[in-house]
Design an enzyme around this catalytic site. Sequence first.
Site, PDB file in Angstrom:
ATOM      1  N   LYS A  53       0.829  -1.206   0.000  1.00 20.42           N
ATOM      2  CA  LYS A  53       0.000   0.000   0.000  1.00 20.42           C
ATOM      3  C   LYS A  53       0.865   1.258   0.000  1.00 20.42           C
ATOM      4  O   LYS A  53       0.570   2.233  -0.707  1.00 20.42           O
ATOM      5  CB  LYS A  53      -0.928  -0.022   1.216  1.00 20.42           C
ATOM      6  CG  LYS A  53      -2.012  -1.091   1.123  1.00 20.42           C
ATOM      7  CD  LYS A  53      -2.750  -1.280   2.435  1.00 20.42           C
ATOM      8  CE  LYS A  53      -3.781  -2.407   2.317  1.00 20.42           C
ATOM      9  NZ  LYS A  53      -4.443  -2.713   3.609  1.00 20.42           N
ATOM     10  N   GLN A  97      -4.374  -1.396   9.792  1.00 18.49           N
ATOM     11  CA  GLN A  97      -4.293  -2.706   9.136  1.00 18.49           C
ATOM     12  C   GLN A  97      -4.891  -3.789  10.034  1.00 18.49           C
ATOM     13  O   GLN A  97      -4.507  -3.938  11.186  1.00 18.49           O
ATOM     14  CB  GLN A  97      -2.828  -3.039   8.816  1.00 18.49           C
ATOM     15  CG  GLN A  97      -2.641  -4.351   8.078  1.00 18.49           C
ATOM     16  CD  GLN A  97      -3.251  -4.333   6.682  1.00 18.49           C
ATOM     17  OE1 GLN A  97      -3.143  -3.350   5.954  1.00 18.49           O
ATOM     18  NE2 GLN A  97      -3.913  -5.422   6.320  1.00 18.49           N
ATOM     19  N   ASP A 120     -10.891   3.373   4.975  1.00 21.06           N
ATOM     20  CA  ASP A 120     -11.367   1.991   4.866  1.00 21.06           C
ATOM     21  C   ASP A 120     -12.885   1.917   4.799  1.00 21.06           C
ATOM     22  O   ASP A 120     -13.447   0.859   4.526  1.00 21.06           O
ATOM     23  CB  ASP A 120     -10.864   1.169   6.059  1.00 21.06           C
ATOM     24  CG  ASP A 120      -9.947   0.028   5.638  1.00 21.06           C
ATOM     25  OD1 ASP A 120      -9.786  -0.188   4.423  1.00 21.06           O
ATOM     26  OD2 ASP A 120      -9.395  -0.649   6.524  1.00 21.06           O
TER      27      ASP A 120
END
Length: 294
Positions: A53, A97, A120
């Site tokens: 990422k 994460q 997210d």
Amino acid sequence: MTTGAAAVLAGPPAAGAVIAAAAALAATLPTPPHLVIVRVGDDPASVSYVRGKAKKAAESGLRSTVHALPEDTTQAEVLGLIATLNADLDVHGILVQLPLPGLISEDAVLEAIHPGKDVDGLHPMNVGRLWSGRPTLAPCTPAGVMAMLAHYGLPVAGQRVVIVGRSRLVGRPLAGLMLAADATVTVAHSRTRDLGAVTREADIVVAAVGRAHLITPDMVRPGAVVIDVGINRVTGPDGKGHLTGDVHPDVVAVASAVSPVPGGVGPMTVAQLMMNTVLAASQQTAGGMGERVL
């Protein structure tokens, strides 16, 4: 498209288009959007995902910072870091994460992120906005699926869509996005009776369960589009492990188009994360955080 030789819905070209659009929007902002990724522990998969990422952010013209915290980091310490990042005007997007170590509540952490920085798309406010049909930061994998269908010119409006899987990361939010796009949506799952009878009704089947080769050719209506979100590590005849999806390889003989695993939805997820970061930065630049998300 005709059956018998399904078109391959490759992820990299579609993801490239999303990245290009994100980079173009980012270039119009006063400063490059800044994505901060928080990782707790050294799970090899998480380390790899975060590294990928960060690399993609650089390729997209974004700045990124990774906070790699030790495995024994407490929930209070994680929440303290998030509070600091929320207040930092130089931070436009925050991603924690997953999964987190067992003693840290994922719900508490996700709800602590400011909705306007929640790239997210998992904060309850963003979930509520999605289901009420309002603009929001949507979870990256479902948004990536929608972007893939659009890139390949596959219509959603008026189509019958069956999503196999009801997770909060994929199945549930994808159903909301499909409804917003005027599809007729059914969400199936592990307790659905006669799953094949349900999936055979679909113009678009999305498999997002995490069970290798769950969707077999007899479960797909001829000419349907099949999107494979599953990622499963299995052992092949050669004794080596490899990745495969939730869709049986023979489905290509029945469907009109199939996304592969690997190389399908995976690249779309990372690309959409970049787009979400740019969208968050754009909104913050335009009007501050406030109660608006986009």
